[in-house]
Write a protein that holds these residues in place. Sequence first.
Motif, PDB file in Angstrom:
ATOM      1  N   LYS A  36       0.794  -1.249   0.077  1.00  0.00           N
ATOM      2  CA  LYS A  36       0.079   0.010  -0.023  1.00  0.00           C
ATOM      3  C   LYS A  36       0.957   1.372  -0.033  1.00  0.00           C
ATOM      4  O   LYS A  36       0.504   2.177  -0.445  1.00  0.00           O
ATOM      5  CB  LYS A  36      -0.936  -0.029   1.096  1.00  0.00           C
ATOM      6  CG  LYS A  36      -1.987  -1.048   1.390  1.00  0.00           C
ATOM      7  CD  LYS A  36      -3.161  -0.514   2.269  1.00  0.00           C
ATOM      8  CE  LYS A  36      -4.428  -1.243   2.034  1.00  0.00           C
ATOM      9  NZ  LYS A  36      -5.312  -1.430   3.052  1.00  0.00           N
ATOM     10  N   SER A  37       2.219   1.343   0.563  1.00  0.00           N
ATOM     11  CA  SER A  37       2.894   2.269   0.720  1.00  0.00           C
ATOM     12  C   SER A  37       3.226   2.569  -0.962  1.00  0.00           C
ATOM     13  O   SER A  37       3.490   3.774  -1.426  1.00  0.00           O
ATOM     14  CB  SER A  37       4.276   2.152   1.356  1.00  0.00           C
ATOM     15  OG  SER A  37       4.927   0.898   0.973  1.00  0.00           O
ATOM     16  N   CYS A  38       3.115   1.834  -2.019  1.00  0.00           N
ATOM     17  CA  CYS A  38       3.593   2.044  -3.107  1.00  0.00           C
ATOM     18  C   CYS A  38       2.284   2.192  -3.951  1.00  0.00           C
ATOM     19  O   CYS A  38       2.187   3.292  -4.776  1.00  0.00           O
ATOM     20  CB  CYS A  38       4.419   0.790  -3.816  1.00  0.00           C
ATOM     21  SG  CYS A  38       5.921   0.375  -3.212  1.00  0.00           S
ATOM     22  N   ASP A  83      -1.851   2.418  -3.243  1.00  0.00           N
ATOM     23  CA  ASP A  83      -3.330   2.235  -2.540  1.00  0.00           C
ATOM     24  C   ASP A  83      -4.526   2.554  -3.150  1.00  0.00           C
ATOM     25  O   ASP A  83      -4.658   3.846  -3.541  1.00  0.00           O
ATOM     26  CB  ASP A  83      -3.093   3.088  -1.173  1.00  0.00           C
ATOM     27  CG  ASP A  83      -4.095   2.614   0.127  1.00  0.00           C
ATOM     28  OD1 ASP A  83      -4.868   1.881  -0.243  1.00  0.00           O
ATOM     29  OD2 ASP A  83      -4.320   3.516   0.871  1.00  0.00           O
ATOM     30  N   SER A 133      -7.154   6.419  -5.662  1.00  0.00           N
ATOM     31  CA  SER A 133      -5.919   5.687  -5.412  1.00  0.00           C
ATOM     32  C   SER A 133      -4.801   6.437  -5.133  1.00  0.00           C
ATOM     33  O   SER A 133      -4.893   7.924  -5.304  1.00  0.00           O
ATOM     34  CB  SER A 133      -5.446   5.320  -6.857  1.00  0.00           C
ATOM     35  OG  SER A 133      -6.317   4.363  -7.524  1.00  0.00           O
ATOM     36  N   SER A 134      -3.798   6.220  -4.464  1.00  0.00           N
ATOM     37  CA  SER A 134      -2.641   7.278  -3.998  1.00  0.00           C
ATOM     38  C   SER A 134      -1.484   6.326  -4.596  1.00  0.00           C
ATOM     39  O   SER A 134      -1.363   5.300  -4.535  1.00  0.00           O
ATOM     40  CB  SER A 134      -2.541   7.591  -2.882  1.00  0.00           C
ATOM     41  OG  SER A 134      -2.739   6.277  -1.926  1.00  0.00           O
ATOM     42  N   HIS A 135      -0.455   7.359  -4.732  1.00  0.00           N
ATOM     43  CA  HIS A 135       0.876   6.504  -5.044  1.00  0.00           C
ATOM     44  C   HIS A 135       1.863   7.027  -4.148  1.00  0.00           C
ATOM     45  O   HIS A 135       1.876   8.414  -3.716  1.00  0.00           O
ATOM     46  CB  HIS A 135       1.286   6.993  -6.589  1.00  0.00           C
ATOM     47  CG  HIS A 135       0.533   6.523  -7.622  1.00  0.00           C
ATOM     48  ND1 HIS A 135      -0.865   7.203  -7.954  1.00  0.00           N
ATOM     49  CD2 HIS A 135       0.272   5.307  -8.328  1.00  0.00           C
ATOM     50  CE1 HIS A 135      -1.567   6.736  -8.919  1.00  0.00           C
ATOM     51  NE2 HIS A 135      -0.941   5.505  -9.156  1.00  0.00           N
ATOM     52  N   CYS A 136       2.838   5.999  -3.651  1.00  0.00           N
ATOM     53  CA  CYS A 136       3.800   6.656  -2.786  1.00  0.00           C
ATOM     54  C   CYS A 136       3.720   7.196  -1.738  1.00  0.00           C
ATOM     55  O   CYS A 136       4.180   8.352  -1.349  1.00  0.00           O
ATOM     56  CB  CYS A 136       4.997   6.978  -3.557  1.00  0.00           C
ATOM     57  SG  CYS A 136       5.692   6.042  -5.062  1.00  0.00           S
ATOM     58  N   GLY A 137       2.551   7.057  -0.840  1.00  0.00           N
ATOM     59  CA  GLY A 137       1.804   7.700   0.250  1.00  0.00           C
ATOM     60  C   GLY A 137       1.441   9.042  -0.069  1.00  0.00           C
ATOM     61  O   GLY A 137       1.144   9.697   0.921  1.00  0.00           O
ATOM     62  N   GLY A 138       0.959   9.375  -1.402  1.00  0.00           N
ATOM     63  CA  GLY A 138       0.235  10.620  -1.666  1.00  0.00           C
ATOM     64  C   GLY A 138      -1.123  10.630  -1.278  1.00  0.00           C
ATOM     65  O   GLY A 138      -1.394   9.860  -0.707  1.00  0.00           O
ATOM     66  N   THR A 139      -1.632  11.752  -1.643  1.00  0.00           N
ATOM     67  CA  THR A 139      -3.058  12.089  -1.176  1.00  0.00           C
ATOM     68  C   THR A 139      -3.959  11.259  -2.306  1.00  0.00           C
ATOM     69  O   THR A 139      -3.684  11.408  -3.497  1.00  0.00           O
ATOM     70  CB  THR A 139      -3.333  13.648  -1.281  1.00  0.00           C
ATOM     71  OG1 THR A 139      -2.539  14.303  -0.465  1.00  0.00           O
ATOM     72  CG2 THR A 139      -4.862  13.852  -0.961  1.00  0.00           C
TER      73      THR A 139
END
Length: 280
Positions: free
Chosen positions: A215-217, A219, A238-244
């Motif tokens: 999920k850190s990559c 989510d 969806s979010s990528h690399c912990g983004g919003t």
Amino acid sequence: RPFASAVMFCCVASDGEPLDENEIRLLSEPEKQEMHAQNAKVATSCQRSLATCCCLKVEERDDAAVYLVLRNESLPPSCFQRWCMCVCGPQPREPSGLEMVPQLRGLAGVAMQHGEDDSSSNLLTMKWGEYDADNRVYELALFDGFYGSNTTGVWTEPVEAPWCCLMNLARCANFSYRLEFSEDFRSADIRMRCNPCVLCCCCCPWIPAWLTVPKSCLDSTMKQHDDSQDGRSWERHSSHCGGTPRLSHHLFQVFDSFGQTGPYKHKLAVKAPKQVLVTF
């Protein structure tokens, strides 16, 4: 038939409530232009030849109910299926069981991804695949895989050269979606699973999907719209690399699991290309 091309049956009101099935409305000018643009997206002779060489099939958008939900067995296998997946004949399609869950039965029909991201306009069904009712987990190999029930021809992509490669690469990687539903079936976590060794030229389809993307990559979640009680419309974030998290697209049912017109059929010709690619 100029009039027919200028109107469409409108099955849903602005607030999502069904309208009279005989009610029609004129398409707006932007909708007309978009519909004409989508109808012009047909496969050229070169694209058809490439699809055939890559063991893919070009299908008509308007026949989606037939090849996505009405066929109870797969088509005769392509050379890819025979040589790489060890499938030597048509395989029975076993219903996943989602059609038996009142809150999710809309997902067992034909759904269209509707939005502005790269996956928008794809058609798909979750009528096939595997559903664990005890744990509320559904898993689908998008383009088929070496293990589990046959899921060729359940997910479409545009008739474009890159997808001729990517769809087969995903088959070799057993690329799949794993949906983990909440207790009230109003939302789900979307986990992606694959065998990443294919990126290192280790294209062995018998290696299972052993990696779940953290999920850190990536989510991803999906949630039913407020006016949807049976799984007919969702929104995915969806979010990528912990983004919003951001809205990726909506998921609208265009045909039900019996191939009958769904509540959002009127969106199909405006958003989806006239011809699409599927695996077989």
